[in-house]
Design a protein around this motif. Structure first.
Motif, PDB file in Angstrom:
ATOM      1  N   ASP A 117       0.856  -1.176   0.000  1.00 40.74           N
ATOM      2  CA  ASP A 117       0.000   0.000   0.000  1.00 40.74           C
ATOM      3  C   ASP A 117       0.898   1.234   0.000  1.00 40.74           C
ATOM      4  O   ASP A 117       2.128   1.120  -0.070  1.00 40.74           O
ATOM      5  N   VAL A 118       0.305   2.411   0.062  1.00 43.90           N
ATOM      6  CA  VAL A 118       1.075   3.642   0.197  1.00 43.90           C
ATOM      7  C   VAL A 118       0.563   4.426   1.398  1.00 43.90           C
ATOM      8  O   VAL A 118      -0.593   4.303   1.797  1.00 43.90           O
ATOM      9  N   GLU A 119       1.458   5.223   1.966  1.00 47.01           N
ATOM     10  CA  GLU A 119       1.107   6.043   3.121  1.00 47.01           C
ATOM     11  C   GLU A 119       0.085   7.116   2.727  1.00 47.01           C
ATOM     12  O   GLU A 119      -0.256   7.277   1.550  1.00 47.01           O
ATOM     13  N   ALA A 120      -0.384   7.857   3.714  1.00 46.93           N
ATOM     14  CA  ALA A 120      -1.401   8.884   3.476  1.00 46.93           C
ATOM     15  C   ALA A 120      -0.931   9.958   2.496  1.00 46.93           C
ATOM     16  O   ALA A 120      -1.761  10.642   1.885  1.00 46.93           O
ATOM     17  N   ASP A 121       0.392  10.084   2.303  1.00 48.97           N
ATOM     18  CA  ASP A 121       0.887  11.078   1.345  1.00 48.97           C
ATOM     19  C   ASP A 121       0.669  10.651  -0.099  1.00 48.97           C
ATOM     20  O   ASP A 121       0.890  11.423  -1.038  1.00 48.97           O
ATOM     21  N   GLY A 122       0.242   9.391  -0.276  1.00 51.28           N
ATOM     22  CA  GLY A 122      -0.082   8.901  -1.607  1.00 51.28           C
ATOM     23  C   GLY A 122       1.091   8.409  -2.417  1.00 51.28           C
ATOM     24  O   GLY A 122       0.911   7.931  -3.553  1.00 51.28           O
TER      25      GLY A 122
END
Length: 348
Positions: A117-122
Motif C-alpha cells: 500500500d502507500v502512506e497517506a501522502d499517496g
C-alpha cells in the motif's frame, strides 16, 4: 531515512529475496519498532504472487509483526523504549473520513495496509514485517500482555483477531454451539478463543488427522466433512459456523447445519464465487455473512483477552532464508499451525 533490511517479492513469478530499503523518517507521533518476529499469513502468499491482482512491487510482506520499541516521537504518550509491541494488518485508517472511527475503521475508506500500500501522502510505499524495523503511528501500535511471548503472540495480530471479531460479534459464549470449519492457522485460533469464551465448539475438518489437537485446544467434538453422514447427523445443530477455509465447499450443505436464525460467517477467501441456493437461507431465516480482521481497539481487546486466558498461536519458527519453502508448505497445509519468522536470522 533509516536503512532497513528484509526480504521482498520483486515480481509475482519470483521467490522472495534479500532486500535493503529506506524506512520513512519518524514523525513526532510515530513509534519505531525493532522487529523480532513476524508471522506468515496465507494472504502474504496471495499478495506476493499477485493472486488478487493488486500487488505493488517490490513488496515486503508481513502483517503479524512483533517486536520492541526502539524510539518514540516527542508526542508519543502510550509507549516507551523497551515496550513489547505489535503491528497488525493496517497502519492508518479513516484517511478519507472527517474523524477516525475506532470501532469500524477497518471497514471504512482510507484504510492503509501494513504492506502493499502507500502512506497517506499517496506516494511512500508501506513495507511489512519481513524486515528488521518498522515505523508506525502511535495509534496503530498494539501492546502485548506480559505473559504472551512475542513469537507465539505474533499470529494473534491477524489470525487471532480474524476469529475473535466474529466470535464476539455473533456472541459466542455459554449456551452457544459454534462450528469452526477448517483446522489450520485460522481455525485453531477459533477453537482456542471460542472455547475460552465458553462456547460449545465443534471442528469440521476434511479428515480426523488433527482431532487430537482440536480436542486439546478446547473443542468438544470433531467431525470429518469427507464423511457424508456428518451433514446428516449435524443438520440444524449450530448457532454459528465460522468458515476459515479458502477451498471449494458445498455451501448449501454447510448452511443446512445451522439452527433457526443461525449464521455462517466467511473469514477465508474462496477462489471462486460462493454458490448459494435461496432456500438454503430462506428456510430457517439463516444468514451468510462475512468478517474481516478488527479495529485497533478490538485487536487490543483480543490481545488482553488472550493474556487473561493464556492463549497463543501454535507455531513453527523459521529463519527468513526459509521463507520460500515455508510458502510452499503453507499451500500444502504442512504446518501446525502458523509459521513465524525469527527476524534475528536476517543477520546470519
Amino acid at each position: 531515512m533509516a536503512i532497513a533490511k528484509g526480504y521482498a517479492a520483486t515480481d509475482a513469478s519470483k521467490p522472495l529475496t534479500p532486500f535493503t530499503f529506506e524506512r520513512r523518517e519518524p514523525n513526532d507521533d510515530d513509534v519505531v519498532i525493532s522487529v523480532q518476529y513476524c508471522g506468515v499469513c496465507h494472504s502474504d502468499i496471495h499478495q506476493a504472487r499477485n493472486e488478487w491482482g493488486n500487488s505493488r512491487f517490490p513488496m515486503v510482506p508481513g502483517h503479524e509483526v512483533a517486536g520492541v520499541v526502539s524510539a518514540v516521537g516527542s508526542k508519543v504518550t502510550k509507549f516507551k523504549v523497551g515496550d513489547r509491541v505489535g503491528v497488525g494488518c493496517f497502519v492508518n485508517s479513516c484517511t478519507q473520513c472527517a474523524t477516525r472511527d475506532v470501532d469500524y475503521e477497518h471497514f471504512l475508506p482510507g484504510l492503509i495496509q501494513t504492506y502493499n500500500d502507500v502512506e497517506a501522502d499517496g506516494t511512500t510505499p508501506t513495507y511489512g514485517g519481513y524486515s528488521d524495523s518498522i515505523v508506525v503511528k502511535e495509534g496503530y501500535v498494539l501492546s502485548f500482555p506480559d505473559n504472551i511471548p512475542l513469537d507465539a503472540g505474533a499470529p494473534l495480530l491477524c489470525a487471532g483477531i480474524t476469529l475473535y471479531s466474529p466470535l464476539r460479534h455473533w456472541k459466542a459464549g455459554p449456551g452457544k454451539k459454534v462450528a469452526i470449519v477448517g483446522m489450520g492457522g485460522l481455525g485453531h485460533m477459533g477453537v482456542k478463543l471460542g472455547a475460552a469464551m465458553g462456547a460449545d465448539i465443534t471442528v469440521l475438518s476434511q479428515t480426523l488427522s488433527k482431532k487430537e489437537d482440536g480436542l486439546k485446544f478446547g473443542a468438544k467434538d470433531y467431525y470429518a466433512t469427507s464423511d457424508a453422514e456428518t451433514f446428516t447427523k449435524l443438520a440444524g445443530t449450530f448457532d454459528l459456523i465460522i468458515c476459515t477455509v479458502g477451498t471449494t465447499i458445498d455451501w448449501n450443505a454447510y448452511l443446512g447445519l445451522l439452527k433457526f436464525d443461525g449464521s455462517m460467517v466467511v473469514v477465508g477467501v474462496p477462489e471462486h464465487a460462493v454458490p448459494v441456493h435461496a432456500f438454503s437461507v430462506i428456510a430457517g431465516r439463516k444468514s451468510l455473512s462475512g468478517s474481516m480482521i478488527g479495529s485497533i481497539k478490538e485487536t487490543q481487546e483480543m490481545l488482553d483477552f488472550c493474556g487473561e486466558h493464556g492463549i497463543t498461536s501454535e507455531i513453527e519458527k523459521i529463519n527468513i532464508q526459509d521463507i520460500n519453502e515455508a510458502y510452499e508448505r503453507v499451500i500444502k497445509s504442512d504446518v501446525r499451525y502458523r509459521f513465524v519468522i525469527d527476524i534475528a536470522s536476517l543477520a546470519a
